[in-house]
Design an enzyme around this catalytic site. Structure first.
Site, PDB file in Angstrom:
ATOM      1  CG  ASN A   1      34.099  40.062  47.329  1.00 39.75           C
ATOM      2  OD1 ASN A   1      34.914  41.584  47.340  1.00 39.75           O
ATOM      3  ND2 ASN A   1      34.502  39.305  48.584  1.00 39.75           N
ATOM      4  N   PRO A   2      32.845  43.151  45.257  1.00 45.93           N
ATOM      5  CG  PRO A   2      31.424  45.382  45.539  1.00 45.93           C
ATOM      6  CD  PRO A   2      32.070  43.635  45.773  1.00 45.93           C
TER       7      PRO A   2
ATOM      8  CB  ALA B   1      36.852  36.713  37.592  1.00 46.97           C
TER       9      ALA B   1
ATOM     10  NE  ARG C   1      26.353  41.603  40.394  1.00 47.33           N
ATOM     11  CZ  ARG C   1      25.857  40.453  40.024  1.00 47.33           C
ATOM     12  NH1 ARG C   1      25.888  38.764  38.939  1.00 47.33           N
ATOM     13  NH2 ARG C   1      25.220  39.293  41.300  1.00 47.33           N
TER      14      ARG C   1
ATOM     15  N   GLY D   1      51.695  36.156  39.825  1.00 47.44           N
ATOM     16  CA  GLY D   1      51.885  35.437  38.120  1.00 47.44           C
ATOM     17  C   GLY D   1      52.366  37.266  37.647  1.00 47.44           C
TER      18      GLY D   1
ATOM     19  N   GLY E   1      41.069  42.588  36.954  1.00 44.84           N
ATOM     20  CA  GLY E   1      43.055  42.050  36.599  1.00 44.84           C
ATOM     21  C   GLY E   1      43.851  42.735  36.216  1.00 44.84           C
ATOM     22  CD  GLU E   2      45.687  41.720  32.184  1.00 47.02           C
ATOM     23  OE1 GLU E   2      44.449  41.440  31.690  1.00 47.02           O
ATOM     24  OE2 GLU E   2      46.836  41.475  31.364  1.00 47.02           O
TER      25      GLU E   2
ATOM     26  CE  LYS F   1      32.331  46.861  31.265  1.00 51.37           C
ATOM     27  NZ  LYS F   1      32.145  48.307  30.430  1.00 51.37           N
ATOM     28  N   GLY F   2      36.293  42.331  32.499  1.00 51.04           N
ATOM     29  CA  GLY F   2      37.893  42.725  33.507  1.00 51.04           C
ATOM     30  C   GLY F   2      38.136  43.345  34.689  1.00 51.04           C
TER      31      GLY F   2
HETATM   32  N1  MCN Z   1      36.624  40.966  39.844  1.00 53.70           N
HETATM   33  C1  MCN Z   1      35.378  41.568  40.521  1.00 53.70           C
HETATM   34  N2  MCN Z   1      34.255  41.637  39.260  1.00 53.70           N
HETATM   35  C2  MCN Z   1      34.418  41.404  38.059  1.00 53.70           C
HETATM   36  C3  MCN Z   1      35.595  41.164  37.943  1.00 53.70           C
HETATM   37  C4  MCN Z   1      36.708  40.408  39.160  1.00 53.70           C
HETATM   38  O1  MCN Z   1      34.935  41.148  42.197  1.00 53.70           O
HETATM   39  N3  MCN Z   1      33.752  41.789  37.462  1.00 53.70           N
HETATM   40  C5  MCN Z   1      37.261  40.718  41.630  1.00 53.70           C
HETATM   41  C6  MCN Z   1      37.673  38.884  41.609  1.00 53.70           C
HETATM   42  O2  MCN Z   1      38.228  39.169  43.144  1.00 53.70           O
HETATM   43  C7  MCN Z   1      38.898  38.439  40.544  1.00 53.70           C
HETATM   44  C8  MCN Z   1      39.677  39.531  40.205  1.00 53.70           C
HETATM   45  O3  MCN Z   1      38.771  40.609  40.578  1.00 53.70           O
HETATM   46  O4  MCN Z   1      39.064  37.316  41.253  1.00 53.70           O
HETATM   47  C9  MCN Z   1      40.174  38.815  39.064  1.00 53.70           C
HETATM   48  O5  MCN Z   1      38.894  38.679  37.978  1.00 53.70           O
HETATM   49  P1  MCN Z   1      39.415  39.117  36.537  1.00 53.70           P
HETATM   50  O6  MCN Z   1      39.897  40.515  35.544  1.00 53.70           O
HETATM   51  O7  MCN Z   1      38.558  38.119  35.706  1.00 53.70           O
HETATM   52  O8  MCN Z   1      41.146  38.756  36.130  1.00 53.70           O
HETATM   53  P2  MCN Z   1      41.225  36.884  36.733  1.00 53.70           P
HETATM   54  O9  MCN Z   1      40.600  36.334  37.366  1.00 53.70           O
HETATM   55  O10 MCN Z   1      41.568  36.823  35.241  1.00 53.70           O
HETATM   56  O11 MCN Z   1      43.827  38.099  36.949  1.00 53.70           O
HETATM   57  C10 MCN Z   1      44.005  37.318  36.026  1.00 53.70           C
HETATM   58  C11 MCN Z   1      44.837  39.032  36.506  1.00 53.70           C
HETATM   59  C12 MCN Z   1      45.903  38.948  35.382  1.00 53.70           C
HETATM   60  S1  MCN Z   1      45.343  38.694  34.027  1.00 53.70           S
HETATM   61  C13 MCN Z   1      47.076  39.661  35.844  1.00 53.70           C
HETATM   62  S2  MCN Z   1      48.310  39.952  34.490  1.00 53.70           S
HETATM   63  C14 MCN Z   1      47.077  40.114  37.371  1.00 53.70           C
HETATM   64  C15 MCN Z   1      45.982  40.005  37.887  1.00 53.70           C
HETATM   65  O12 MCN Z   1      44.622  39.189  37.455  1.00 53.70           O
HETATM   66  N4  MCN Z   1      47.739  39.290  38.202  1.00 53.70           N
HETATM   67  C16 MCN Z   1      47.819  39.390  39.475  1.00 53.70           C
HETATM   68  N5  MCN Z   1      45.665  40.442  39.331  1.00 53.70           N
HETATM   69  C17 MCN Z   1      46.071  39.659  39.762  1.00 53.70           C
HETATM   70  N6  MCN Z   1      46.062  39.708  41.599  1.00 53.70           N
HETATM   71  C18 MCN Z   1      47.335  39.207  42.342  1.00 53.70           C
HETATM   72  N7  MCN Z   1      47.680  39.217  43.333  1.00 53.70           N
HETATM   73  N8  MCN Z   1      48.448  38.355  42.126  1.00 53.70           N
HETATM   74  C19 MCN Z   1      48.974  37.963  40.031  1.00 53.70           C
HETATM   75  O13 MCN Z   1      49.941  37.930  40.274  1.00 53.70           O
HETATM   76 MO1  MOS Z   2      47.922  38.884  33.077  1.00 57.56          MO
HETATM   77  S1  MOS Z   2      49.738  39.082  31.740  1.00 57.56           S
HETATM   78  O1  MOS Z   2      47.739  38.478  31.513  1.00 57.56           O
HETATM   79  O2  MOS Z   2      48.399  37.303  33.188  1.00 57.56           O
END
Ligand code: MCN
Ligand code: MOS
Length: 773
Positions: A666-667, A526, A663, A255, A739-740, A736-737
């Site tokens: 899942n690394p 997450a 932390r 997405g 994905g981005e 903390k975050g």
């Molecule tokens: N995680 C972890 N430890 C943490 C945080 C996260 O191990 N402290 C890992 C987990 O596997 C978790 C993943 O990272 O499922 C992402 O967590 P998080 O940072 O909370 O992000 P979200 O789950 O809210 O996912 C959204 C984020 C965003 S905003 C975009 S844009 C994006 C992204 O994730 N789009 C993606 N990663 C993507 N990955 C895929 N494959 N496809 C997308 O469209």
């Molecule tokens: Mo991510 S661009 O905040 O879905």
């Protein structure tokens, strides 16, 4: 396994890598492989538009071929008499819909909403739709719809002379000290303009939906980053209660920010389904993914840095502009990294938006932070050369010990550690400082560094956890997994808390009938959902242990044991001297078919109304600077490029990034997320650009052959290093975050490496060969 049920399988994956150390792959912090992986790889995972429904009909959109003007007439005669056609939808025969609340929760104006336009504000706007028995019939008939226009001049893009300076966005203004005066007085000054083009999310699964009405109940199968938010939009459009709309989205093929909202084509499909009394499928074509919703807005920034002779920043003056559409507002916060990355006594940032004839831009992985970092992280590199100090050293010299904007301590900021670990692994100390001083044959080698950051967004989520009669555990939530790993980390969380193997946990996501969740955006899911599942699973376990102790039929009852251990699906006294039974046996002996408990991350006194707002808007989400701390993830990218001296082609040959996401749940998955972000950043730096045909205001490279994204051949080995520590101020479990974060800072690190290789500063993405020759 039904399609919604995702559980881990036996086999190697559950054990993760040998590098697990002491942490079981199955627990939080373990390297469990994606439990939804097999379903996705084998085709068992069904995507939205793959649902088979009785009586399914097919809608195809007719789009404007002009960028500005009015529809004069639509001739539908030929389309209507074409084989298989059921309906030709136009503004004239469209159902009257309501305008829906936006994602911020702003009350909508009391005006009707029509997803089909008469007033054209961009090329590719929906003007009509054809619904037929088969997809092919709908495509053929859509080509017969004749639209006549009255065309007016369009504002093509930010470079259009008609575009002007735009509208100031006061909420983006940030000022402290006297930035202009301090800049004017600074012994060393640099000032440059940095541009990023229109960029697109390009998910593997294009958008689309199937809408199905049964009476006044609407079911929508649609890939979604926000089931509850989208359900609310559909409900408001059609004036039915929120509970009447069900969104289903168990699997999503990516997405990247583009699947959080219901868009006009969704209204078209749901409207057609209602009018026909049949389910309607509308599959957005790949070219339409460039116009049916927006990608990242094109941006322009100027960054002025004033410093002393040792490179200590005295002032930052930042001005930014992003494009938005004629009738929608998108602000890409260009000062978001500029204001926090470095310590400075004087700061000024302002931003305008310029209306151009485009679809309203949207969120693309790290909206704001991504282009913001491109400006400031290139600018500080320029300053480093200006004062003659190492680009890494200048970053440490200007290290912000606390949040300079919010004036609050960081919750955790392991950026210094990231610089150190990254530099060490990359071998940064071996860098020759002069541009064009490192080469391998006719390849110029450049080493660049840049930092990145992303705020920790905290919001709300709910989870239902059930311990079932067979000893398995079920987790339910209307949150989603678009590839990030939600299924897996929630299985790990429930497994750890209840004390069962992760393969005994079935995670069900992606159905708005489940416990609610807010938007999956801003890298928040997450942290939110591990918190909710932890809470729900703890409550379920407490009830289980309570039953074991208090129920007269429990084997532990006679022992009056007040502590019991649940591990590997079995319950025993901690001393190991009493009975030991499985969870299933215990539930059997106390006559319970299941135990269920809800958990949520909302404040304890939340009302039903709060709950609705928390899950259907972002109005109530907590700011990352709320309370005593400023919370962010951090990273440092060290990148090597090789530039062919004759052809100007740039290859990224090495990436080492060190990242602080607190932390890690899942690394293995976090590393994969970081790498995914870095790969997208490489594409952004070198390849991605929506090219506008200036005559027609059209995106010409609206397909994956011409809109270039990074492929395997563009990507070297990427080393990612976690330097985070648990951050209790950011989430329940200390993460903390993720994905981005990874994408932020990649493009400037590459631009800086290209400068080091070639001596040429490219401030305009993407860095294509013609800009280097
Ligand atoms: N995680 C972890 N430890 C943490 C945080 C996260 O191990 N402290 C890992 C987990 O596997 C978790 C993943 O990272 O499922 C992402 O967590 P998080 O940072 O909370 O992000 P979200 O789950 O809210 O996912 C959204 C984020 C965003 S905003 C975009 S844009 C994006 C992204 O994730 N789009 C993606 N990663 C993507 N990955 C895929 N494959 N496809 C997308 O469209
Ligand atoms: Mo991510 S661009 O905040 O879905």
């Amino acid at each position: 396994m039904t399609v919604h049920d995702v559980r881990s399988r036996h086999g190697d994956s559950k054990r993760g890598d040998a590098s697990d150390g002491a942490i079981l792959a199955e627990a939080v912090g373990g390297r469990l492989s994606r439990i939804d992986g097999p379903a996705k790889i084998t085709g068992a995972a069904k995507y939205a538009v793959e649902q088979q429904l009785e009586g399914l009909s097919h809608a195809v959109l007719v789009e404007s071929t002009i960028a500005a003007g009015k529809v004069r007439s639509i001739d539908t005669a030929a389309a209507e008499s074409a084989p298989g056609v059921l309906l030709v939808l136009m503004p004239d025969n469209a159902l009257r819909l309501n305008t829906a609340t936006d994602w911020l929760g702003t009350p909508p104006p009391d005006i009707p909403y029509c997803p089909l336009a008469r007033d054209i504000t961009f090329s590719g706007q929906h003007v009509a739709a054809v619904v037929a028995e088969s997809f092919e019939q709908a495509v053929a008939a859509a080509a017969l719809v004749k639209v006549a226009y009255h065309e007016t001049p369009a504002i093509v893009d930010l470079d259009d002379p008609k575009a002007g300076d735009g509208i100031p966005i006061d909420t983006m203004t940030k000022e402290w000290g006297d930035a202009q005066a301090a800049f004017a007085a600074a012994p060393v000054r640099i000032c440059a303009a940095y541009n990023t083009p229109r960029e697109y999310q390009a998910p593997m699964e294009p958008h689309g939906l199937i809408a199905h009405w049964q009476g006044d109940q609407l079911t929508v199968w649609e890939p979604s980053q926000w089931l509850d938010g989208m359900a609310r939009t559909y409900a408001e459009w059609f004036g039915v209660p929120f509970e009447n709309v069900r969104l289903v989205s168990p699997f999503i093929g990516g997405g990247f920010g583009s699947k959080a909202f219901a868009y006009g084509y969704g209204a078209v499909a749901a409207m057609a389904a209602k009018m026909l009394g049949r389910p309607v499928k509308l599959a957005v074509t790949r070219p339409q993914t460039f116009t049916a919703y927006g990608g990242r807005a094109a941006t322009r920034q100027t960054v002025a840095l004033g410093a002393d002779a040792e490179g200590r920043i005295q002032s930052i003056v930042h001005r930014g502009v992003n494009e938005t559409s004629v009738d929608g507002m998108w602000v890409e916060p260009l000062g978001s990294v500029t204001s926090i990355m470095y310590a400075t006594p004087n700061f000024s940032s302002r931003q305008n938006v310029v209306r151009v004839n485009t679809v309203v831009p949207g969120a693309l992985r790290a909206p704001g932070e991504n282009p913001s970092a491109f400006g400031v992280e290139c600018a500080i590199d320029e300053l480093a050369y200006e004062v003659g100090i190492d680009p890494l050293e200048i970053r440490l010299r200007n290290y912000a010990e606390q949040d300079p904007e919010a004036n609050k301590p960081w919750s955790t900021r392991r950026l210094r550690e990231a610089f150190a670990a990254g530099a060490e692994a990359f071998g940064w100390s071996k860098r020759a400082p002069e541009p064009r001083s490192m080469r391998d044959g006719n390849q110029l080698i450049g080493w660049g560094v840049a930092a990145g950051t992303y705020p920790v967004r905290r919001a709300y989520g709910e989870a239902m956890v059930r311990i079932l009669a067979d000893g398995s555990v079920e987790v339910e939530s209307s949150s989603i997994d678009m590839g990030q790993g939600t299924y897996t980390i929630l299985a790990q969380t429930a497994a750890e808390v209840v004390g069962v193997a992760a393969e005994k946990v079935v995670v069900k996501l992606g159905d708005s009938r489940y416990a609610r969740a807010g938007v999956t955006g801003g890298s928040r899911l997450a942290g939110v959902m591990t918190g909710a599942v932890h809470k729900a699973a703890t409550a379920a376990l407490d009830e289980l242990v309570g039953l074991a102790i208090s129920d007269p039929n429990s084997p532990f009852h006679a022992l009056q044991a007040n502590t019991l251990v649940v591990a590997n699906g079995r319950i025993a006294s901690p001393r190991g001297d009493g009975p030991e039974v499985s969870i299933a046996e215990l539930l059997g002996s106390v006559g319970r078919s299941q135990i269920e408990a809800m958990g949520d991350t909302m404040p304890a006194n939340s009302t039903a109304d709060d709950r609705y707002k928390n899950y259907t808007t972002i109005a109530t989400a907590l700011s990352h600077t709320e309370g005593d701390y400023s919370r962010h993830s951090w990273c440092a990218h060290f990148i090597e490029v090789r530039v062919d001296e004759d052809f100007g082609t740039v290859r990224v040959s090495r990436v080492v990034s060190a990242l602080d996401s607190g932390r890690l749940y899942n690394p293995k998955l976090a590393e994969s997320q970081w790498k995914g972000g870095i790969i997208m950043g490489i594409g952004q730096a070198l390849l991605e650009e929506g090219i506008v045909d200036r005559r027609h205001g059209r995106i010409v490279n609206n397909n994956l052959a011409d809109y270039l994204i990074a492929t395997n051949a563009d990507i070297p080995d990427i080393e990612v290093i976690s330097v985070g520590i648990p951050d209790p101020h950011s989430s329940a479990l200390g993460g903390k975050g993720v994905g981005e974060l990874g994408i932020v800072g990649v493009a400037p690190a590459i631009a800086n490496a290209v400068f080091h290789a070639t001596g040429k500063r490219v401030r305009d993405l993407p860095i294509t060969l013609e800009k280097l020759i």
